[in-house]
Design a protein around this motif. Structure first.
Motif, PDB file in Angstrom:
ATOM      1  N   UNK A  87       5.134   3.107 -10.773  1.00 17.85           N
ATOM      2  CA  UNK A  87       5.058   2.022  -9.794  1.00 17.85           C
ATOM      3  C   UNK A  87       4.801   2.563  -8.387  1.00 17.85           C
ATOM      4  N   UNK A  88       5.466   3.667  -8.034  1.00 13.79           N
ATOM      5  CA  UNK A  88       5.256   4.255  -6.708  1.00 13.79           C
ATOM      6  C   UNK A  88       3.831   4.809  -6.577  1.00 13.79           C
ATOM      7  N   UNK A  89       3.332   5.422  -7.641  1.00 16.12           N
ATOM      8  CA  UNK A  89       1.954   5.921  -7.619  1.00 16.12           C
ATOM      9  C   UNK A  89       0.966   4.763  -7.472  1.00 16.12           C
ATOM     10  N   UNK A  90       1.251   3.647  -8.153  1.00 10.53           N
ATOM     11  CA  UNK A  90       0.391   2.471  -8.036  1.00 10.53           C
ATOM     12  C   UNK A  90       0.408   1.926  -6.612  1.00 10.53           C
ATOM     13  N   UNK A  91       1.576   2.000  -5.955  1.00 11.00           N
ATOM     14  CA  UNK A  91       1.683   1.520  -4.573  1.00 11.00           C
ATOM     15  C   UNK A  91       0.727   2.297  -3.669  1.00 11.00           C
ATOM     16  N   UNK A  92       0.675   3.619  -3.857  1.00  6.11           N
ATOM     17  CA  UNK A  92      -0.236   4.451  -3.066  1.00  6.11           C
ATOM     18  C   UNK A  92      -1.687   4.144  -3.425  1.00  6.11           C
ATOM     19  N   UNK A  93      -1.962   4.021  -4.718  1.00  8.70           N
ATOM     20  CA  UNK A  93      -3.324   3.783  -5.192  1.00  8.70           C
ATOM     21  C   UNK A  93      -3.871   2.452  -4.680  1.00  8.70           C
ATOM     22  N   UNK A  94      -3.001   1.463  -4.535  1.00  7.25           N
ATOM     23  CA  UNK A  94      -3.439   0.151  -4.045  1.00  7.25           C
ATOM     24  C   UNK A  94      -4.014   0.227  -2.627  1.00  7.25           C
ATOM     25  N   UNK A  95      -3.600   1.235  -1.867  1.00 11.33           N
ATOM     26  CA  UNK A  95      -4.053   1.364  -0.483  1.00 11.33           C
ATOM     27  C   UNK A  95      -5.402   2.074  -0.376  1.00 11.33           C
TER      28      UNK A  95
END
Length: 201
Positions: A87-95
């Motif tokens: 989930x944290x990796x996805x948060x970064x990837x979304x940006x």
């Protein structure tokens, strides 16, 4: 203290969380750009929308099955760290803004509008943000059907307006803001998972 209870949640929660996260994550994504490209090229919304639906169901069912297998293969402690980190990796990837390749979705006209859309979307979705999100969500929630239905609905909510409204949507909606909101949601889910906090986890 609340303990992490992997895959212990309601079907309604799984459906709505999956729908919301993917709908936000898909805004400005390369598959949404692909929907715009196909709409501009073929100007036939119905077969394009049906093609997106079929491709998404197939792709996300496959991704969901992977997530379900991952959840069953890991113990609760390891699963908590994997899901939280995902989930944290996805948060970064979304940006990180997406771009569509010049040749993505081109050619293959011999399959017709519907076939071209199915092939292009299925291939474009491989390894995409929303596919990876589906894997993580399926690992998190018990009900695979609810997750796949939710992620598919999220894809349709983002892509159907793109097919009908085209560039008007992209010009009027701030993709940076939408991606920031999606990133924040993923970050919160990740932190709550890692810290064993909250009803969702």
């Amino acid at each position: 203290m609340l303990v992490f209870r992997p895959r212990n949640s309601s079907n309604v929660e799984a459906f709505f969380v999956s729908t919301g996260i993917v709908a936000l994550g898909e805004m400005g994504d390369k598959t949404q750009l692909l929907a715009l490209l196909l709409a501009a090229r073929f100007k036939r919304p119905l077969p394009i929308i049906l093609g997106i639906l079929v491709a998404t169901l197939a792709n996300h069912a496959m991704a969901g099955a992977v997530g379900d297998w991952v959840a069953k293969a890991m113990g609760p402690d390891l699963l908590r760290w994997v899901i939280g980190g995902s989930f944290l990796a996805m948060a970064v990837w979304m940006l990180i803004p997406d771009q569509i390749d010049d040749d993505e979705g081109t050619g293959k006209e011999r399959f017709g509008v519907f076939g071209t859309t199915v092939i292009a979307f299925f291939v474009a979705e491989m390894g995409d943000k929303t596919q990876i999100a589906t894997v993580a969500l399926a690992a998190r929630y018990t009900d695979l059907l609810a997750v796949v239905a939710g992620t598919t609905l999220g894809m349709m909510l983002a892509n159907v307006p793109a097919v009908f409204l085209g560039d008007q949507v992209a010009r009027k909606v701030s993709m940076k803001l939408v991606h920031a909101i999606a990133a924040a949601i993923f970050a919160v889910l990740g932190v709550l998972t890692l810290l064993n906090i909250g009803k969702l986890f």
